[in-house]
Write an enzyme that holds these catalytic residues in place. Structure first.
Site, short mmCIF file in Angstrom:
data_model
loop_
_atom_site.label_atom_id
_atom_site.label_comp_id
_atom_site.label_asym_id
_atom_site.label_seq_id
_atom_site.Cartn_x
_atom_site.Cartn_y
_atom_site.Cartn_z
N GLY A 194 -68.75 4.71 13.87
CA GLY A 194 -69.03 3.30 13.73
C GLY A 194 -67.97 2.52 14.49
CB ALA A 195 -68.20 -0.05 17.15
CG ASP A 212 -71.77 1.87 19.12
OD1 ASP A 212 -70.79 2.41 18.56
OD2 ASP A 212 -72.92 1.95 18.68
#
Length: 347
Positions: free
Chosen positions: A45-46, A236
Site C-alpha cells: 500500500g503506497a 500508487d
C-alpha cells in the site's frame, strides 16, 4: 490493527502475506529487514510503504551513528538509494525518502550524528501522524460524493492495511457507510496476489461492513446487472494530467465503469501525486516474478515453463476518472489545471 508501528527503536510490520489465515508481526531492527518486507509485500500500500521506508532510514541511521558526519551522510544516501529500489511504481516511497533526506540538508553545520538521528526520527513520526490526519480528511471529503444509499465496487486493498490509519478508498467507504450511504461493497479478488480477497474482504468484515467477494472477471456482469452504482479505488502514482497508476486490473474496471455509466472515483493523498511527470506514460511499471501467476496457494496451476507477463500495476487514463479525492477536497477535470493548483497548495 495497525500495519506500521514504531516503538523502542523497532519497526513492527503486520505481515500481510499471511492474512487472513494468520496474524503475524515482523520486528525490524535493521533497515535491510524493512527493505525486504517492502519488496516481499509483507508491508504494502503506497502510504504504508512510504512510512515504513521512513522508519527504515531511521534504523539505517542508528546503525552508523559512530561515523563522522560526512561519512554518515554518504552511507545514509546509499541506504536511501537501496530502499528506492524495492518498489519502483509507488511514488509515496520516493516522496517519503526524499523528505527524510532533506532533513540532513537542513541541519546546522555543527550538528553531529546523534542530532541527525533524532531529527530523522521526528520526521518519520511526522510522516506517519500526517498520514492518519490525511486519511481522515479524505474520508470526510469522499463521503460527500455519496448522498443516497448505493453499493460500490473496489479493487485491490486501499484500507488500513495500506496506510497508517483508516485507509484511502476504504476510509471513504467507512465514512459513507457510517452515514448510511453505502450499503454494500463488492470486492474484486485482485489476482494474482488476491489482495481483495485476502485483505479487503477481511478488513470490511472486521468492520461489520457488508461485503461480497467476486472474481476479477465478474466485475462487468455485476455492473451490467446494476448491482453496483459506483467504483472507488486507491492509487500508487498520479501524473499531472490525472492518469492513475494502481494495482493491475484497475484499468479494466475503469473501462467497464465507463461503458456502464458508473462513476469511477480515485482516493489518494497528495503524497501519491507525482508533480514531475506529465502523463501515465512516464510511470515505471513494476514487473514481478512468474510464480505469482503460475502458482496459487503454493500449488502450481500452469504448465511448467510457460511464458508469463506479470505487471504489478496498470495505468488508468484520466478521461476514465470521474473524480479524485484528496485531503484538500475533490478534484475534477480538467485534471491538469486541478492538479497544478494542488501542487501549489503543497508547496
Amino acid at each position: 490493527m495497525h500495519a506500521v508501528v514504531w516503538s523502542n527503536n523497532c519497526l513492527t510490520l503486520l505481515n500481510q502475506t499471511l492474512l487472513p489465515a494468520k496474524v503475524e508481526y515482523i520486528d525490524c531492527y535493521d533497515w535491510q529487514r524493512a527493505a525486504e518486507a517492502i519488496k516481499r509485500l509483507e508491508v504494502r500500500g503506497a502510504p504504508a510503504i512510504g512510512a515504513a521506508a521512513a522508519f527504515a532510514l531511521v534504523l539505517g541511521a542508528r546503525a552508523i551513528a559512530g561515523l563522522t558526519m560526512p561519512e554518515f551522510r554518504q552511507k545514509l544516501a546509499d541506504t536511501a538509494e537501496a530502499l528506492q529500489q524495492t518498489r519502483p511504481t509507488a511514488v509515496n516511497l520516493f516522496w517519503a525518502i526524499n523528505r527524510m533526506m532533506s532533513v540532513l540538508q537542513k541541519l546546522p553545520e555543527q550538528a553531529d550524528t546523534l542530532a541527525a538521528i533524532a531529527a530523522l526520527e521526528q520526521q518519520a513520526l511526522a510522516i506517519a501522524q500526517e498520514d492518519k490526519a490525511v486519511n481522515e480528511k479524505m474520508a470526510v471529503h469522499g463521503a460527500k460524493l455519496f448522498t443516497s444509499p448505493v453499493s460500490v465496487l473496489t479493487h485491490c486493498n486501499a484500507g488500513a492495511l495500506a496506510t497508517v490509519a483508516i485507509g484511502t478508498a476504504l476510509g471513504v467507504i467507512h465514512e459513507a457507510w457510517s452515514q448510511g450511504n453505502i450499503t454494500r461493497v463488492f470486492a474484486d479478488e485482485t489476482r494474482p496476489l488476491l489482495q481483495g480477497a485476502r485483505l479487503t474482504a477481511w478488513e470490511l468484515m472486521q468492520a461489520g461492513i457488508p461485503v461480497t467477494l467476486i472474481t476479477d472477471n465478474m466485475a462487468g456482469w455485476v455492473m451490467k446487472n446494476n448491482m453496483v452504482q459506483a467504483v472507488i479505488v486507491g492509487a500508487d502514482r498520479i501524473a499531472l494530467n490525472g492518469d492513475v497508476a494502481n494495482k493491475i486490473g484497475t484499468y479494466s474496471v475503469a473501462v467497464l465503469a465507463k461503458e456502464h455509466g458508473i462513476p469511477f472515483y480515485v482516493a489518494a493523498p497528495t503524497s501519491t501525486f507525482d508533480f514531475t511527470i506529465h502523463s501515465g506514460a512516464d510511470i515505471p511499471i513494476e514487473e514481478r516474478c512468474a510464480t505469482e501467476v503460475t502458482s496459487l496457494g503454493g500449488n502450481c496451476v500452469a504448465p511448467q515453463g510457460v511464458e508469463v507477463f506479470n505487471p504489478a500495476f496498470d495505468v488508468t487514463p484520466h478521461p476514465l476518472v470521474t473524480a479524485i479525492i484528496t485531503e484538500f477536497g475533490i478534484l475534477r477535470a480538467p485534471y491538469n489545471q486541478a492538479i497544478s493548483q494542488l501542487s501549489k497548495q503543497c508547496e
